[in-house]
Scaffold this active site. Structure first.
Site, PDB file in Angstrom:
ATOM      1  N   TYR A 191     -44.942 -34.874 -25.354  1.00 50.58           N
ATOM      2  CA  TYR A 191     -43.704 -35.239 -24.650  1.00 50.58           C
ATOM      3  C   TYR A 191     -42.528 -34.634 -25.390  1.00 50.58           C
ATOM      4  O   TYR A 191     -42.461 -34.717 -26.622  1.00 50.58           O
ATOM      5  CB  TYR A 191     -43.534 -36.762 -24.629  1.00 50.58           C
ATOM      6  CG  TYR A 191     -43.690 -37.344 -23.242  1.00 50.58           C
ATOM      7  CD1 TYR A 191     -42.927 -36.843 -22.190  1.00 50.58           C
ATOM      8  CD2 TYR A 191     -44.576 -38.380 -22.986  1.00 50.58           C
ATOM      9  CE1 TYR A 191     -43.067 -37.357 -20.915  1.00 50.58           C
ATOM     10  CE2 TYR A 191     -44.719 -38.894 -21.715  1.00 50.58           C
ATOM     11  CZ  TYR A 191     -43.956 -38.385 -20.680  1.00 50.58           C
ATOM     12  OH  TYR A 191     -44.095 -38.877 -19.422  1.00 50.58           O
ATOM     13  N   GLU A 230     -38.867 -34.739 -24.079  1.00 53.34           N
ATOM     14  CA  GLU A 230     -37.632 -34.886 -23.287  1.00 53.34           C
ATOM     15  C   GLU A 230     -36.424 -34.387 -24.064  1.00 53.34           C
ATOM     16  O   GLU A 230     -36.284 -34.673 -25.257  1.00 53.34           O
ATOM     17  CB  GLU A 230     -37.383 -36.359 -22.939  1.00 53.34           C
ATOM     18  CG  GLU A 230     -38.233 -36.855 -21.800  1.00 53.34           C
ATOM     19  CD  GLU A 230     -39.217 -37.900 -22.255  1.00 53.34           C
ATOM     20  OE1 GLU A 230     -39.651 -37.810 -23.430  1.00 53.34           O
ATOM     21  OE2 GLU A 230     -39.526 -38.793 -21.465  1.00 53.34           O
ATOM     22  N   ASP A 287     -30.966 -16.582  -5.537  1.00 54.08           N
ATOM     23  CA  ASP A 287     -32.331 -17.071  -5.742  1.00 54.08           C
ATOM     24  C   ASP A 287     -33.207 -15.821  -5.665  1.00 54.08           C
ATOM     25  O   ASP A 287     -33.430 -15.269  -4.585  1.00 54.08           O
ATOM     26  CB  ASP A 287     -32.679 -18.072  -4.642  1.00 54.08           C
ATOM     27  CG  ASP A 287     -34.111 -18.585  -4.755  1.00 54.08           C
ATOM     28  OD1 ASP A 287     -34.937 -17.922  -5.417  1.00 54.08           O
ATOM     29  OD2 ASP A 287     -34.407 -19.630  -4.153  1.00 54.08           O
ATOM     30  N   THR A 333     -38.477 -18.211  -9.423  1.00 49.69           N
ATOM     31  CA  THR A 333     -39.834 -18.613  -9.802  1.00 49.69           C
ATOM     32  C   THR A 333     -40.281 -17.719 -10.940  1.00 49.69           C
ATOM     33  O   THR A 333     -39.768 -16.618 -11.127  1.00 49.69           O
ATOM     34  CB  THR A 333     -40.873 -18.329  -8.687  1.00 49.69           C
ATOM     35  OG1 THR A 333     -40.557 -17.105  -8.057  1.00 49.69           O
ATOM     36  CG2 THR A 333     -40.992 -19.421  -7.697  1.00 49.69           C
ATOM     37  N   LYS A 372     -44.239 -15.267  -9.082  1.00 48.51           N
ATOM     38  CA  LYS A 372     -44.437 -14.297  -7.983  1.00 48.51           C
ATOM     39  C   LYS A 372     -44.542 -12.890  -8.597  1.00 48.51           C
ATOM     40  O   LYS A 372     -45.491 -12.640  -9.329  1.00 48.51           O
ATOM     41  CB  LYS A 372     -43.295 -14.422  -6.971  1.00 48.51           C
ATOM     42  CG  LYS A 372     -43.275 -15.786  -6.250  1.00 48.51           C
ATOM     43  CD  LYS A 372     -42.273 -15.804  -5.127  1.00 48.51           C
ATOM     44  CE  LYS A 372     -42.306 -17.081  -4.319  1.00 48.51           C
ATOM     45  NZ  LYS A 372     -41.445 -18.156  -4.854  1.00 48.51           N
ATOM     46  N   ARG A 406     -47.064 -20.893 -12.649  1.00 49.66           N
ATOM     47  CA  ARG A 406     -46.312 -21.547 -11.578  1.00 49.66           C
ATOM     48  C   ARG A 406     -45.129 -22.313 -12.183  1.00 49.66           C
ATOM     49  O   ARG A 406     -45.320 -23.210 -13.008  1.00 49.66           O
ATOM     50  CB  ARG A 406     -47.256 -22.528 -10.884  1.00 49.66           C
ATOM     51  CG  ARG A 406     -46.898 -22.942  -9.506  1.00 49.66           C
ATOM     52  CD  ARG A 406     -48.144 -23.212  -8.694  1.00 49.66           C
ATOM     53  NE  ARG A 406     -48.782 -21.945  -8.373  1.00 49.66           N
ATOM     54  CZ  ARG A 406     -48.375 -21.132  -7.395  1.00 49.66           C
ATOM     55  NH1 ARG A 406     -47.369 -21.456  -6.624  1.00 49.66           N
ATOM     56  NH2 ARG A 406     -48.987 -19.991  -7.173  1.00 49.66           N
TER      57      ARG A 406
HETATM   58  N1  DSN Z   1     -43.833 -20.260  -0.793  1.00 51.65           N
HETATM   59  C1  DSN Z   1     -42.859 -19.259  -1.142  1.00 51.65           C
HETATM   60  C2  DSN Z   1     -43.041 -18.003  -0.382  1.00 51.65           C
HETATM   61  O1  DSN Z   1     -44.151 -17.772   0.080  1.00 51.65           O
HETATM   62  O2  DSN Z   1     -42.127 -17.216  -0.241  1.00 51.65           O
HETATM   63  C3  DSN Z   1     -41.476 -19.726  -1.018  1.00 51.65           C
HETATM   64  O3  DSN Z   1     -41.372 -21.081  -1.243  1.00 51.65           O
END
Ligand code: DSN
Length: 410
Positions: free
Chosen positions: A49, A51, A195, A221, A224, A230
């Site tokens: 933990y 925090e 974003d 993110t 990707k 993730r």
């Molecule tokens: N799930 C993501 C995508 O496929 O673009 C976005 O949230």
């Protein structure tokens, strides 16, 4: 260990591993992490933990955790030339929510790229906090070019005087004009947020322009094109650092997932290496190859092509096959892709006109332009013969042969 102690779950993981290995992943937001990222993600760091933030934690015993989180932050700063980074956000909606809570008041006006044109739900859709708590004004693509209409965006911004403008998407295949976004935000006195979830890897590698210097806040993110675990992170100018950090913790989240943060540090380290740039260049080359091949086979690609890792294929206008029918046929042959609305779609979201395709995952497997030509042909055959089972089975064999040549984890 799991094999011995929990064979039921072990079997499920083994079946999922086989599924991943025997299908070609064309979902534009997915990728395969390295074994090092997997190892950090599955490490004993999950036991702790922590925090708070590095060197200011609530619990004892965090000095090594502090080093790990600081390493992730330093690498992210280096990758994106960011003034301040928070690597704790667990996923997209809470990360974006932390920004909204940090820099806006409920009810403030936000300009966002409409979902049905390629935008993202967490930027302003009524199904999400962003559409529930804030006044959202959508902007759209130019109907002819199917590209971002910056003059129209400026007109809407000057008319509506938003507190924040969001630039970001999950289904748009062209570059954004960050400089113009900044100029419009300055002209109407708005905060500029980007974003970059989809294109973070391309930006980190320097193969497309970095919006971080232009924006007040940037979220992304890490899983990707960036090819990490993730998770999310937020980057911002120093003047917003305190507000953003406070919104992440203690407003939105408590115990950060330090195993994930360590895995992010590993992925950022990988992204700093020269071979990551080679990878991203190949991702774009592969996307361009598929788009060109599909156009030659009579498919309409939204905006006429791609400048990044993804494209939208209008299967309905091309061959009268809906996105849902196309998605199903592709699933049968082992090409994993998702149905998607196309700009100004006249069909409903659950059975739209198109399919979104991306190349990050297939490129990670080592597939190149030759394989992309083969994939485009299988795609075309599957769509045009979507109700012919025997034909689909022949295409399935072609996918299996390709997969066998490019195993995910050797
Ligand atoms: N799930 C993501 C995508 O496929 O673009 C976005 O949230």
């Amino acid at each position: 260990m799991i094999q011995n102690n929990d064979p039921i779950l072990a079997d499920m993981i083994a079946r999922e591993a086989k599924r991943q290995d025997t299908e070609i992943e064309l979902i534009a937001s997915e990728n395969y992490v390295s074994k090092d990222v997997l190892e950090a993600n599955g490490s004993i760091l999950t036991n702790k933990y922590a925090e708070g933030y590095a060197w200011k934690r609530y619990y004892w015993g965090c000095h090594i955790i502090d080093e790990i989180e600081t390493l992730a932050i330093d690498r992210a700063k280096q990758l994106f030339d960011a003034e301040h980074v928070n690597v704790q956000p667990l996923s997209g909606s809470p990360a974006n929510m932390a920004v909204y809570l940090g820099v806006l008041e409920p009810g403030d006006k936000v300009l966002w790229f409409s979902l049905d044109q390629g935008g993202h739900l967490t930027h302003g859709h009524p199904m999400n906090f962003s559409g529930i708590l804030y006044e959202n004004i959508p902007y759209f693509l130019n109907k002819e070019t199917e590209e971002m209409d910056m003059d129209e965006l400026e007109r809407i911004a000057m008319e509506s005087q938003p507190k924040m403008i969001i630039a970001g998407f999950s289904a748009y295949s062209r570059d954004l004009d960050w400089k113009r976004f900044r100029e419009i935000a300055d002209k109407c006195g708005a905060i500029l947020m980007a974003d970059i979830a989809h294109i973070a890897g391309l930006i980190a590698a320097g193969v497309i322009e970095n919006p971080v210097p232009y924006c007040d806040v940037v979220t992304t993110t890490t899983h990707k094109t960036l090819r990490g675990p993730r998770g999310w992170m937020i980057m911002c100018k120093k003047k917003y650092a305190k507000a953003i950090d406070r919104a992440v913790f203690p407003w939105m989240q408590w115990g950060p997932h330090e195993n994930l943060i360590a895995a992010k540090a590993v992925a950022f380290g990988e992204a700093l290496k020269p071979e990551f740039k080679e990878y991203q260049l190949q991702v774009m080359k592969n996307a361009d190859t598929i788009a060109t091949c599909l156009q030659e086979k009579g498919f309409k690609i939204v905006s006429g092509g791609t400048s990044n890792h993804l494209m939208l294929v209008d299967t309905f206008v091309s061959y009268g096959v809906t996105g849902k029918q196309a998605e199903h046929a592709l699933e049968v042959v082992g090409l994993s892709a998702n149905k998607n609305m196309v700009p100004y779609d006249t069909r409903p979201p659950m059975n739209p006109s198109g399919i979104r395709i991306g190349t990050p995952a297939a490129t990670t497997r080592g597939m190149g332009t030759q394989e992309m030509k083969e994939i485009a042909d299988i795609f075309s055959q599957a769509i045009q013969n979507h109700d012919n089972e025997a034909h689909l089975e022949t295409q399935r064999q072609r996918v299996l042969e390709l997969c066998a040549k490019f195993p995910i984890y050797k």
